[in-house]
Design an enzyme around this catalytic site. Structure first.
Site, mmCIF file in Angstrom:
data_model
loop_
_atom_site.group_PDB
_atom_site.id
_atom_site.type_symbol
_atom_site.label_atom_id
_atom_site.label_comp_id
_atom_site.label_asym_id
_atom_site.label_seq_id
_atom_site.Cartn_x
_atom_site.Cartn_y
_atom_site.Cartn_z
ATOM 1 C CG ASP A 116 50.378 55.856 11.171
ATOM 2 O OD1 ASP A 116 51.023 56.850 11.522
ATOM 3 O OD2 ASP A 116 49.332 55.916 10.515
ATOM 4 C CD GLU B 63 50.633 58.534 15.559
ATOM 5 O OE1 GLU B 63 50.589 59.754 15.382
ATOM 6 O OE2 GLU B 63 50.233 57.720 14.711
#
Ligand code: GLC
Length: 558
Positions: free
Chosen positions: A205, A249
């Site tokens: 993330d 990401e």
């Protein structure tokens, strides 16, 4: 190439499927999806052809950011199951040839995490320095704010602590301080823990925010180089599990993204989501002009052999268009989400593909055909395979995080609980379970589910799609993307028509002749070339074709 290479570097031709345990299948009957439910559907995913399951956060959480606000990185949220259930899931998936990767969300914790509670309680707490504090935080730019509907600053005053703390996302998600060696050690331990339970890697993330250290006002000047830190993480993971991956990401420009793979050797992230390709795909669709997509694909920086792009058309967040210009974004908004309620954060859409395309089956199929034929590793968000839509009455990003639609029955077969008890809304209306569900599509050879299954099979049969270098073929139609991927003598050519009018695409292949016909992969068909390697290919409105160049020595199944 040797077929064995596809198992060695498995992620280069994987088919990744992202799901949230909470909304996939409620086996316990209490209204919340659970790990036991995912286990029940492993065979469904295996039949679809999924080879890698990406589980969104399933850790203990107050659930103020759909589980991306975590109170225990080592735990399983009791609403979803236990460590025992998790181990059974990984094992069952592996038995069906499927790997599992999990979300690694260590840029921040929940403000209810015991570390943060301790940190804020006293300046002498051993956890104080696990977060980023300031007496006098710098001003931030408006563009730094990720959720502008809820936040105005990256810093939040904490009465208990008597200082401000940094939060890249919501104020209830304080950023961890990775300049602190104890935090880095703990993050490694988290990675080690889940690897030990059998996962094959992580979707990481918010990587740029995770590794940044410049916000630490009190940090010693020798804070580690962020990329050196990413290298450490990768090398730690690889020591623990040689073929595990980090799928990052990193929503930045292609040039900036390249740094996150690491220098020539590629010793940082293994894969990057192609946010730029995704955003330009929508611009191309809005304009019926392949140009923006072509330019985005051609602007991808070269990656080392073992690294890879992850391609996607939808994920669990807003469909972000933040890297387009204001005018381009307006074009996409007016084509696919003209109403203010369809838009979010001034930069994205909270809709799914089928509704954006007004349910036009030709166009929807064309988009998925494109997704699977682009160079890279395709990533599906649950429900895309059956054409689920969104529920705009749900708040914010929850519009696309609705319950999975298994049957036409109550709650779409997601749960036997009362509808009012469901953990997430179920889509209402034309894209709801009465019209869009797995059961109805499973045995229908003409369904979207059958089509996506075919796409996945065809993708798996053509490893050049994951391994090859892209070549965009010259042809006269601006609405058409004709591209070719070749690796080690195997070639797939894909043609996609982004416009509603049918057309004929003249192609000339430099290395093909009348002995090397083009064989359709998604339908029956064979096109012969002339001696100069020329052929004219018919494309329907919103048409798509995958053609394999069949060389005399090609012994693959056609
Ligand atoms: C990532 C996730 C998003 C989440 C945010 C904060 O961007 O994709 O869903 O809200 O991180 O963790």
């Amino acid at each position: 190439m040797r077929i064995t290479d596809t198992s060695d570097l498995w992620w280069k031709t994987a088919v990744v499927y992202c799901l949230d345990v909470e909304t996939f299948l409620d086996w316990g009957g209490n209204g919340t999806g659970d790990i036991a439910g995912v286990v029940q559907r492993i065979d469904y995913l295996a039949e679809l052809g999924v080879t890698c399951l990406w589980l969104m956060p399933f850790y203990p959480t107050p659930d103020r950011d759909d589980g991306y606000d975590i109170t225990d990185f080592y735990g399983v949220d009791p609403r979803l199951g236990t460590h025992g259930d998790f181990a059974e899931l990984v094992r069952t998936a592996r038995d069906r040839g499927m790997r599992v990767i999990v979300d690694l969300v260590v840029n921040h914790t929940s403000d209810r995490h015991p570390w943060f509670r301790a940190a804020r309680s006293s300046p002498t707490s051993r956890y104080r320095d696990w977060y980023v504090w300031s007496d006098d935080p710098p001003k931030n730019k408006a563009t730094d704010i990720t959720f502008p509907d809820q936040e105005t600053s990256l810093w939040e005053w904490d009465d208990k602590a008597g200082q401000y703390y940094l939060h890249r996302f919501y104020r209830h998600q304080p950023d961890l301080n990775v300049a602190n060696p104890a935090v880095r050690e703990e993050i490694a331990k988290v990675i080690g823990f889940w690897l030990q339970l059998g996962v094959s890697g992580f979707r990481v993330d918010a990587v740029p925010f995770l590794i940044e250290t410049h916000h630490q006002p009190t940090a010693p000047r020798d804070v580690p180089d962020p990329h050196a830190y990413l290298r450490q993480l990768r090398s730690f993971m690889s020591r623990r599990s040689g073929d595990a991956i980090l799928l990052g990401e990193v929503n930045l420009s292609h040039v900036q993204q390249r740094r996150f793979i690491g220098d020539e050797d590629g010793d940082e992230l293994t894969m990057l989501f192609d946010f730029i390709g995704m955003q330009n795909l929508y611009l191309a669709l809005a304009r019926s002009d392949a140009g923006p997509l072509t330019r985005a694909l051609e602007s991808r920086p070269h990656l080392p052999d073992h690294a890879q792009w992850a391609t996607f058309v939808r994920n669990h967040d807003e469909l972000t268009l933040d890297k387009l210009t204001q005018r381009q974004r307006e074009e996409v908004f007016s084509a696919f989400g003209p109403e203010p309620e369809m838009q979010i954060y001034g930069r994205g859409l909270r809709r799914r593909v089928p509704s954006m395309l007004n349910g036009d089956p030709r166009r929807i199929r064309m988009v998925y055909s494109l997704l699977f034929s682009l160079p890279g590793t395709p990533v599906l968000f649950y429900g895309e395979e059956i054409g689920m839509g969104e529920e705009l009455s749900a708040e914010g990003r929850a519009a696309v995080r609705t319950t999975m639609q298994w049957t036409a029955g109550r709650n779409g077969g997601f749960s036997s609980a009362a509808p009012s008890r469901l953990a997430a809304p179920t889509v209402q209306g034309g894209f709801g379970p009465e019209h869009v569900n797995v059961e109805a599509q499973r045995r229908d050879p003409d369904s979207l589910l059958s089509f996506v299954t075919l796409l996945i099979r065809s993708y798996r049969e053509a490893p050049e799609l994951g391994w090859g270098e892209l070549e965009v073929l010259d042809q006269p139609h601006k609405a058409v993307l004709a591209h070719r991927l070749t690796h080690d003598g195997s070639t797939t050519i894909a043609l996609h028509n982004l416009a509603p009018e049918p057309c004929q695409v003249p192609l000339r292949l430099r290395d093909a002749t009348e002995d090397t016909p083009l064989v359709d992969q998604l339908a029956d068909g064979r096109t012969n070339l002339d001696a100069a390697g020329r052929a004219v290919i018919d494309l329907d409105g919103y048409g798509y074709r995958w053609l394999r160049v069949l060389t005399p020595s090609d012994r693959r199944l056609v």
